[in-house]
Scaffold this motif. Structure first.
Motif, short mmCIF file in Angstrom:
data_model
loop_
_atom_site.label_atom_id
_atom_site.label_comp_id
_atom_site.label_asym_id
_atom_site.label_seq_id
_atom_site.Cartn_x
_atom_site.Cartn_y
_atom_site.Cartn_z
N LEU A 71 0.20 64.34 39.72
CA LEU A 71 -0.98 64.34 40.53
C LEU A 71 -1.27 65.65 41.12
N VAL A 72 -0.29 66.62 41.08
CA VAL A 72 -0.34 67.85 41.43
C VAL A 72 -1.10 68.75 40.34
N LEU A 73 -0.39 68.49 39.07
CA LEU A 73 -0.83 69.47 38.07
C LEU A 73 -2.41 68.90 37.63
N ALA A 74 -2.68 67.60 37.74
CA ALA A 74 -3.96 67.07 37.67
C ALA A 74 -4.97 67.42 38.45
N SER A 75 -4.53 67.45 39.83
CA SER A 75 -5.42 67.95 40.89
C SER A 75 -6.03 69.28 40.58
N VAL A 76 -4.79 70.29 40.38
CA VAL A 76 -5.24 71.83 40.17
C VAL A 76 -6.25 71.98 39.12
N LEU A 77 -5.73 71.09 37.84
CA LEU A 77 -6.51 71.51 36.75
C LEU A 77 -7.88 70.71 36.96
N GLY A 78 -8.13 69.58 37.44
CA GLY A 78 -9.26 68.92 37.78
C GLY A 78 -10.26 69.84 38.51
N ARG A 79 -9.55 70.56 39.47
CA ARG A 79 -10.31 71.41 40.51
C ARG A 79 -10.93 72.59 39.65
N SER B 38 -3.50 53.40 32.77
CA SER B 38 -3.23 54.35 33.86
C SER B 38 -4.08 55.37 34.05
N ALA B 39 -4.75 55.88 32.92
CA ALA B 39 -5.79 56.89 32.94
C ALA B 39 -7.06 56.71 34.24
N ILE B 40 -7.53 55.24 34.09
CA ILE B 40 -8.26 54.70 35.13
C ILE B 40 -7.91 55.17 36.57
N LEU B 41 -6.68 54.53 36.67
CA LEU B 41 -6.04 54.71 38.11
C LEU B 41 -5.77 56.05 38.39
N LEU B 42 -5.58 57.04 37.42
CA LEU B 42 -5.19 58.51 37.66
C LEU B 42 -6.60 59.05 38.15
N GLU B 43 -7.72 58.82 37.44
CA GLU B 43 -8.99 59.21 37.85
C GLU B 43 -9.25 58.99 38.97
N THR B 44 -8.93 57.36 39.37
CA THR B 44 -9.39 56.94 40.93
C THR B 44 -8.72 57.58 42.05
N ALA B 45 -7.23 58.01 41.68
CA ALA B 45 -6.59 58.46 42.68
C ALA B 45 -7.13 60.22 43.07
N LEU B 46 -7.45 60.63 41.81
CA LEU B 46 -7.79 62.25 41.80
C LEU B 46 -9.32 62.30 42.68
N SER B 47 -9.99 61.26 42.29
CA SER B 47 -11.44 61.13 43.00
C SER B 47 -11.14 61.11 44.54
N PHE B 48 -10.43 60.09 44.70
CA PHE B 48 -10.17 59.67 45.87
C PHE B 48 -9.66 60.79 47.05
N GLN C 272 -22.46 63.62 41.19
CA GLN C 272 -21.68 62.58 40.22
C GLN C 272 -21.16 61.43 40.76
N THR C 273 -20.77 60.49 40.46
CA THR C 273 -19.79 59.34 41.19
C THR C 273 -19.00 58.58 39.94
N SER C 274 -17.84 58.28 40.77
CA SER C 274 -17.01 57.39 39.77
C SER C 274 -16.29 56.34 40.74
N LEU C 275 -15.68 55.57 40.11
CA LEU C 275 -15.37 54.23 41.14
C LEU C 275 -14.29 54.92 42.27
N GLY C 276 -13.58 55.79 41.77
CA GLY C 276 -12.46 56.18 42.77
C GLY C 276 -13.19 56.92 43.72
N LEU C 277 -14.31 57.67 43.64
CA LEU C 277 -15.14 58.59 44.52
C LEU C 277 -15.72 57.59 45.45
N LEU C 278 -16.30 56.23 44.90
CA LEU C 278 -17.04 55.50 45.84
C LEU C 278 -15.86 54.92 46.81
N ILE C 279 -14.72 54.41 46.33
CA ILE C 279 -13.73 54.10 47.24
C ILE C 279 -13.48 55.17 48.47
N SER C 280 -13.31 56.37 47.83
CA SER C 280 -13.01 57.40 48.80
C SER C 280 -14.06 57.53 49.95
#
Lengths: 329, 577
Positions: A174-182, A257-267, A276-284
């Motif tokens: 999650l740390v790696l993904a969020s840094v890269l995602g940012r 698991s990618a769907i869940l990872l994207e959700t977690a990151l967006s959350f 832009q929006t995604s399911l994770g962002l909507l929940i967040s």
């Protein structure tokens, strides 16, 4: 035993002896039709009820998400979009009724500022599905090539590749993904998917390596080497097609698991960014609305659940199809 | 020890195992498979009944019903009766009470039949404790007695060892000791010696024979090896496609077979001492001054071991093959014969010596030259199921060598594949079939076609028939000889089966522990062996003739006595009887 039956017996015995003579006939060996392993697997997969239901539901969800807003020049069937505000069309509650069936003006209701929530959820689903599949394809490709090379060549190549894999694994995903995602700037969904794909291939690489390690000792690989076949031809023509079961099954689980990872990151706010929006962002965005406008939380949640479940069920069906011994007694 | 049996009751009394009109149907993906079609068979105490048949004849399925171990997809009608109990009428608890206690099983693979993480002694005591025969210290002591009884030296020490510390023959003795642990009335031996070397096989058969004589146990012996049948069986039942086609005493069936299938089966067994031409044409004679296709001098192969000295699997091996000649390489497992084959193919590096293949020094070649040399060497492996890529159709398998070496275009390759299919007597329609759709013999024919695709000058055949049924083996051997006459390649034929070697080789090389023990022409080595090891090998190979086999057995026992060794037998004193 009477004489009649004895005669019959010897007759049939002679026949069976003749049948023995012609046993080398091909038709005797396996019916009249030729089934490749692929055909057999497809047959078993299509008989797996859970996987077929999941496949249907997933196809419907994907079709609904992509056709509702239209693809390219083709207009979609849903008149509203996810950007405009619709403040003057009744209350914010969902108008969808199952009995008597009625879609109404805003089937999934409206959000806090009056956007059509159906259009938002569909847009979120589109983004999540695109991310999931791109991540799945990238991670599978990287993982398969690295795992196959490590397992086939052994020695120093294996050490280097697998220690590199370990290096990626020890950093919390999650740390790696969020840094890269940012760094990838949340507005570009494909870039985000690419970045996620680059961090989740490790499990696939390990599994493929294990599979290749056992396949490379099989005799047909020795036979291919004895003929003079080159290394990469052996890997791509003889080894990987036999590891396809492991690869395909894991690719589906990777997608889930990618769907869940994207959700977690967006959350967490590191994934897809507004507008832009995604399911994770909507929940967040609407986690606090659970008590006042619960549908803003439930709809994206239901879609995430449905997609992840379906993909997992399909993976399950594929695994049974590839390895029928598991489900037999 | 529930009851004590005495040899006087041998051959009398109630049958210990009966199959009455047994019929078994399996539900599979492609509909039903009728595996066993109404058979009747009786095993009396103190009697060995051999159930003979080729793979797929239903013999193992039949025997498995006696333990009630068939999967749920099987539908069984008819009865299987063990002593006084009918299997189909037993509850799961009753079944468990019978398994191991009244009927025991000796499996084919001693390695997989023993749990690798449990000590030998504990595996033996487990069955006794489950069936309330003995517990704790008493059970342990009985386990040691059992090990002594089956002829395992240092039984006390062996009992606390793990299966991997024992040799294959020792492990099979342990499996037999396990079967004896609860003193069963009947033992089912499912191919008990198929995975073993001939000399070990002879010992295990001696041991099993002593069981029926001394303990009055009934034995149902399942096998495909006619030599084992001749050596062991009192009565024989021949099974074919789920039916018993012929049954009678061993002499009746093996010497005066009536049913055409039995006759065919017996004709297909290679006879040691019958020489060339057993299966039709004999290989062509080779001129004394024919050029050498392969010359190996002082070759050594080492396997690297982490933290230890490398293990020398092959040491100081020298032999040669002239072009157009078939040389048989014989040895038991672990003799290094397959390692020699693989080293010649360049699959594993040689540590020392000189290998000259077709005039080129194999150990000096690099890159492209190796590839060029491989074009001229064909290879056939033991298991056709494993050596064909399951994902490729037969046509692609055979044309693979042509593609790799970029010979011809698509059409000419297809043409060549069709010619090869004709040569190995497969129909051209096999082109689009997949390996799993073919029978074992057909698959091995595909292997031959692949090996011959590049018209090699040298063919290395590593046990090409040992995974096949005997009748299929005969046809494959006949084909190999035909092809050798047509194509004229030199052939290194690696095998553990002396009779097979006898049927086709010009010269024979015998290996033991990585070294060559004896080499010479076929007549010299097989008919007039000079070395003790070769004599032992020849004496242990069973022939499918009960009378001749009895004589050979006595000769072998005499040889063992001469060498100062004991004949394997159950030591009843250790069982406290």
């Amino acid at each position: 035993m009477s004489d009649d039956t004895t005669n019959e017996e010897t007759m049939s015995e002679q026949q069976s002896a003749e049948a023995f003579e012609v046993e080398e006939n091909l038709e005797d060996a396996a019916g009249h039709r030729s089934y490749s392993q692929g055909t057999l697997i497809r047959r078993r997969f299509f008989r797996h009820r859970g996987a077929m239901v999941a496949l249907t539901v997933l196809t419907l969800i994907v079709l609904m998400a992509f056709t509702s807003a239209g693809i390219g020049p083709i207009p979609g069937w849903w008149p509203k979009n996810f950007i405009d505000l619709y403040p003057n069309t009744g209350g914010p509650e969902p108008t969808l009724r199952l009995w008597p069936f009625r879609i109404g003006e805003h089937p999934f209701g409206k959000n806090t500022i009056g956007k059509d929530y159906f259009a938002l959820v569909m847009e979120g689903t589109r983004k999540s599905v695109i991310i999931a599949f791109v991540v799945g394809i990238i991670a599978t490709t990287i993982g398969t090539i690295i795992g196959a090379a490590a397992g086939y060549f052994r020695g120093i190549i294996e050490s280097l590749l697998m220690r590199a894999t370990d290096l990626v694994i020890i950093i919390p995903l999650l740390v790696l993904a969020s840094v890269l995602g940012r760094m990838s700037n949340g507005n570009n969904v494909l870039l985000l998917a690419l970045v996620l794909g680059v961090v989740v291939w490790t499990g696939m690489a390990r599994l493929v390596r294990g599979e290749v390690l056992s396949l490379r000792e099989r005799e047909f690989v020795h036979a291919a080497r004895a003929i003079g076949t080159s290394h990469w031809r052996i890997i791509f023509r003889h080894i990987l097609p036999n590891a396809i079961g492991t690869i395909v099954v894991n690719a589906t689980l990777l997608i889930a698991s990618a769907i869940l990872l994207e959700t977690a990151l967006s959350f967490l706010g590191f994934g897809v960014q507004s507008p832009q929006t995604s399911l994770g962002l909507l929940i967040s965005d609407y986690q606090s609305a659970l008590t006042t406008r619960p549908w803003l939380f439930w709809w994206p949640g239901v879609f995430i659940l449905a997609i992840a479940l379906c993909v997992n069920f399909i993976g399950d069906g594929l695994r049974d199809a590839f390895d029928p011994r598991q489900q037999m007694d | 020890m529930t009851e004590v049996k005495t040899p006087e009751t041998a051959g009398t009394g109630e049958p210990v195992l009966q199959f009455q009109n047994l019929d078994i149907n399996f539900r599979t993906e492609f509909g039903h498979v009728h595996a066993v079609k109404g058979i009747d068979l009786v095993v009396n105490p103190g009697e060995v009944v051999a159930l003979v048949g080729e793979s797929g004849s239903g013999k193992s399925v039949t025997a498995t019903t006696a333990l009630g171990l068939l999967p749920r997809t099987a539908r069984i009608t008819g009865e299987t009766v063990v002593a006084d109990q009918t299997i189909s009428k037993l509850t799961p608890r009753g079944l468990r009470a019978i398994r191991g206690h009244r009927v025991a099983m000796v499996f084919q693979e001693p390695m997989t039949a023993l749990n690798p993480v449990i000590r030998i002694g504990e595996q033996l005591t487990e069955a006794m404790e489950v069936h309330n025969v003995a517990y704790g210290r008493v059970a342990w002591n009985r386990a040691i007695d059992l090990l002594k009884a089956v002829g395992i030296p240092n039984a006390e020490r062996r009992a606390s060892q793990y299966p991997h510390e024992l040799s294959g023959g020792m492990r099979q003795r342990v499996v037999i000791a396990m079967a004896l642990a609860c003193d069963p009335e009947v033992i089912i031996a499912d191919e008990p010696t198929t995975a073993l070397d001939v000399t070990v096989q002879a010992d295990i058969l001696d041991l099993l024979r002593s069981l029926k004589d001394k303990l009055n146990t009934g034995i149902l012996l399942i096998t495909h090896n006619m030599g084992v049948v001749a050596d062991m069986a009192d009565r024989v039942a021949v099974m074919f496609k789920g039916k018993i086609v012929e049954s009678g005493t061993a002499e009746e069936v093996l010497l005066h077979a009536k049913h055409p299938y039995t006759k065919k089966l017996l004709d297909a067994v290679p006879h040691l001492g019958s020489g060339h031409g057993q299966f039709g044409s004999a290989p062509a004679d080779v001129a004394e001054d024919a050029p050498l296709a392969l010359e190996v001098s002082d070759m050594a192969v080492e396997y690297k071991r982490a933290g230890k000295k490398p293990f020398r699997a092959v040491d100081g091996v020298s032999f040669d093959i002239r072009s157009g000649e078939i040389v048989g390489l014989v040895g038991e497992s672990g003799s290094g014969k397959s390692t020699v084959g693989r080293a010649l193919l360049g699959l594993i590096p040689s540590a020392a010596g000189k290998v000259s293949v077709l005039g080129e020094d194999l150990l000096r070649l690099r890159g492209k030259q190796v590839k060029a040399l491989r074009r001229r060497i064909g290879v056939i492996f033991q298991d056709p199921a494993a050596s064909l890529n399951p994902r490729l159709p037969v046509g692609d398998v055979i044309s693979e060598p042509l593609e790799v070496h970029k010979i011809g275009d698509k059409n000419s390759r297809q043409q060549k594949v069709h010619e090869l299919l004709d040569a190995v007597a497969l129909p051209r329609s096999a082109y689009n079939r997949y390996p799993h759709e073919l029978s074992g013999g057909q698959r091995q024919r595909v292997s031959f076609a692949r090996a011959l695709a590049l018209s090699p000058d040298l063919l290395i055949a590593d046990e090409p028939t040992s995974a096949l049924d005997v009748s299929v083996q005969a046809s494959v051997l006949a084909m190999l000889i035909e092809l050798q006459r047509d194509f004229g390649f030199a052939c290194l034929f690696i095998s553990h089966d002396l009779a097979v070697i006898d049927s086709l080789a010009h010269r024979v090389v015998v290996m033991q522990h990585g070294k060559i023990v004896e080499k010479g022409t076929r007549e010299e080595v097989l008919l007039n062996p000079q070395q003790e090891y070769t004599k032992r090998l020849l004496a242990a190979a069973p022939v499918p003739n009960p009378i001749e086999q009895r004589q050979r057995r006595e000769e072998r026992h005499a040889l063992l006595e001469f060498l100062g060794e004991e004949v394997a037998e159950i030591d009843t004193r250790e069982l406290g009887q």
